[in-house]
Design a protein around this motif. Structure first.
Motif, mmCIF file in Angstrom:
data_model
loop_
_atom_site.group_PDB
_atom_site.id
_atom_site.type_symbol
_atom_site.label_atom_id
_atom_site.label_comp_id
_atom_site.label_asym_id
_atom_site.label_seq_id
_atom_site.Cartn_x
_atom_site.Cartn_y
_atom_site.Cartn_z
ATOM 1 N N ARG A 169 42.447 36.325 32.814
ATOM 2 C CA ARG A 169 41.392 36.448 33.820
ATOM 3 C C ARG A 169 40.023 36.120 33.241
ATOM 4 O O ARG A 169 39.012 36.266 33.903
ATOM 5 C CB ARG A 169 41.382 37.848 34.411
ATOM 6 N N GLY A 170 40.019 35.728 31.979
ATOM 7 C CA GLY A 170 38.782 35.213 31.415
ATOM 8 C C GLY A 170 37.671 36.224 31.273
ATOM 9 O O GLY A 170 36.494 35.913 31.473
ATOM 10 N N LYS A 171 38.026 37.465 30.926
ATOM 11 C CA LYS A 171 36.978 38.462 30.711
ATOM 12 C C LYS A 171 36.193 38.104 29.451
ATOM 13 O O LYS A 171 36.765 37.794 28.416
ATOM 14 C CB LYS A 171 37.629 39.837 30.579
ATOM 15 N N VAL A 172 34.869 38.143 29.567
ATOM 16 C CA VAL A 172 34.011 37.654 28.482
ATOM 17 C C VAL A 172 33.262 38.810 27.822
ATOM 18 O O VAL A 172 32.803 39.730 28.494
ATOM 19 C CB VAL A 172 32.987 36.636 29.057
ATOM 20 N N VAL A 173 33.169 38.773 26.504
ATOM 21 C CA VAL A 173 32.278 39.685 25.777
ATOM 22 C C VAL A 173 31.149 38.836 25.216
ATOM 23 O O VAL A 173 31.392 37.892 24.456
ATOM 24 C CB VAL A 173 33.006 40.417 24.632
ATOM 25 N N GLU A 174 29.938 39.165 25.627
ATOM 26 C CA GLU A 174 28.789 38.432 25.104
ATOM 27 C C GLU A 174 28.352 39.063 23.804
ATOM 28 O O GLU A 174 27.947 40.225 23.781
ATOM 29 C CB GLU A 174 27.620 38.509 26.086
ATOM 30 N N PRO A 175 28.399 38.301 22.721
ATOM 31 C CA PRO A 175 27.955 38.870 21.457
ATOM 32 C C PRO A 175 26.478 39.257 21.519
ATOM 33 O O PRO A 175 25.664 38.526 22.086
ATOM 34 C CB PRO A 175 28.165 37.723 20.462
ATOM 35 N N ARG A 176 26.163 40.419 21.010
ATOM 36 C CA ARG A 176 24.755 40.777 20.816
ATOM 37 C C ARG A 176 24.636 41.678 19.597
ATOM 38 O O ARG A 176 25.586 42.386 19.249
ATOM 39 C CB ARG A 176 24.171 41.422 22.059
ATOM 40 N N GLU A 177 23.504 41.633 18.943
ATOM 41 C CA GLU A 177 23.303 42.375 17.694
ATOM 42 C C GLU A 177 23.736 43.830 17.831
ATOM 43 O O GLU A 177 23.248 44.540 18.713
ATOM 44 C CB GLU A 177 21.820 42.362 17.321
ATOM 45 N N GLY A 178 24.615 44.267 16.944
ATOM 46 C CA GLY A 178 25.029 45.664 16.907
ATOM 47 C C GLY A 178 26.169 45.987 17.862
ATOM 48 O O GLY A 178 26.702 47.094 17.828
ATOM 49 N N ARG A 179 26.550 45.054 18.709
ATOM 50 C CA ARG A 179 27.648 45.326 19.648
ATOM 51 C C ARG A 179 28.970 45.317 18.902
ATOM 52 O O ARG A 179 29.213 44.462 18.056
ATOM 53 C CB ARG A 179 27.641 44.274 20.764
ATOM 54 N N VAL A 180 29.827 46.293 19.243
ATOM 55 C CA VAL A 180 31.166 46.369 18.646
ATOM 56 C C VAL A 180 32.178 46.224 19.768
ATOM 57 O O VAL A 180 32.070 46.883 20.804
ATOM 58 C CB VAL A 180 31.374 47.718 17.914
ATOM 59 N N SER A 181 33.141 45.348 19.554
ATOM 60 C CA SER A 181 34.223 45.165 20.510
ATOM 61 C C SER A 181 35.502 45.476 19.748
ATOM 62 O O SER A 181 35.640 45.059 18.606
ATOM 63 C CB SER A 181 34.179 43.706 20.972
ATOM 64 N N PHE A 182 36.383 46.265 20.353
ATOM 65 C CA PHE A 182 37.677 46.458 19.684
ATOM 66 C C PHE A 182 38.795 46.512 20.701
ATOM 67 O O PHE A 182 38.583 46.851 21.866
ATOM 68 C CB PHE A 182 37.687 47.650 18.727
ATOM 69 N N PHE A 183 39.983 46.132 20.241
ATOM 70 C CA PHE A 183 41.126 46.002 21.157
ATOM 71 C C PHE A 183 42.412 46.004 20.346
ATOM 72 O O PHE A 183 42.402 45.744 19.139
ATOM 73 C CB PHE A 183 40.996 44.712 21.987
#
Ligand SMILES: O=C(O)CCC(=O)C(=O)O
Ligand SMILES: [Fe+2]
Length: 234
Positions: free
Chosen positions: A182-196
């Motif tokens: 479904r093309g969910k997007v995470v926009e990188p930004r300083e200090g952002r953490v994404s986990f999965f």
């Protein structure tokens, strides 16, 4: 966080109680886990490291655990090819302490979010800093835009985390992180953490960077104690 159904990938490996994601698979994005000062220290470390190497194509990595640093079309081991004085120009003891603290905080956040036993989740290989830009690819390692599943690509991964050290739309354009489907997007930004969770429930790719430089850290965790790695030593 967003829940997704766990894939069967984990069943191809040993299952570790209190850790292996068999029931609860998800994707989370957190801002505010890492301070601006910490981001600045880690970004400086990455930029300093790249002065001793850097890919001739668009993707360069620095792995403080193994010592791997992209250089031209290959990799060098900074712990073997650089002098101690050069290493100390890349990072100080304090920078390594920041790296360790940030990694531990992300570890704890994953443990909380997934209800794991913290003693059963280990850092694994490869865990690395990355720099991506719009330079044309010279080798396969530069082709960061392909869709992949981390558990299949890297084997040991059970939980993938990404810490962004630069911001989409100002430091660079393009370079969005995209979950396929479904093309969910995470926009990188300083200090952002994404986990999965790292299995086929979370295939993903990075869009090509069209301008500027994209800095990130891929911090990987496994449930398999035999795949655990130690903090970098200084
Ligand atoms: O830097 C990113 O946003 C993703 C990188 C990635 O997919 C990986 O290292 O496996
Ligand atoms: Fe990935």
């Amino acid at each position: 966080c967003q829940n997704v159904s766990c894939s069967a990938d984990y069943k191809n490996y040993q299952i570790f109680g209190g850790c292996t994601p068999t029931q609860h698979c998800r994707r989370c994005v957190k801002d505010g886990l890492v301070s601006q000062e910490e981001v600045a220290a880690l970004r400086r470390l990455l930029v300093n490291g790249m002065k001793y190497g850097g890919s001739s194509g668009g993707a360069s990595i620095l792995d403080l655990h193994s010592g791997a640093l992209s250089k031209g079309k290959q990799f060098i081991n900074i712990y073997k090819s650089l002098e101690p004085e050069e290493i100390s120009e890349i990072f100080t003891k304090n920078d390594v302490a920041v790296y360790r603290d940030v990694k531990n905080r992300i570890h704890n956040s994953i443990v909380d979010e997934f209800g794991l036993n913290g003693e059963k989740l280990y850092l694994t290989n490869p865990t690395f800093f990355s720099r991506m830009n719009s330079t044309p690819a010279q080798t396969q390692h530069d082709e960061y835009w392909h869709s992949h599943v981390d558990k299949i690509q890297y084997g040991s991964f059970d939980y993938t985390s990404l810490l962004y050290l630069s911001t989409h739309g100002s430091d660079f354009h393009g370079g969005e992180f995209v979950f396929d489907g479904r093309g969910k997007v995470v926009e990188p930004r300083e200090g952002r953490v994404s986990f999965f969770t790292s299995g086929s429930e979370n295939p993903h790719h990075v869009n090509r960077v069209t301008s500027g430089e994209r800095f990130a850290v891929t911090i990987s965790f496994t449930c398999d104690p035999r795949k655990a790695i130690q903090d970098p030593m200084v």
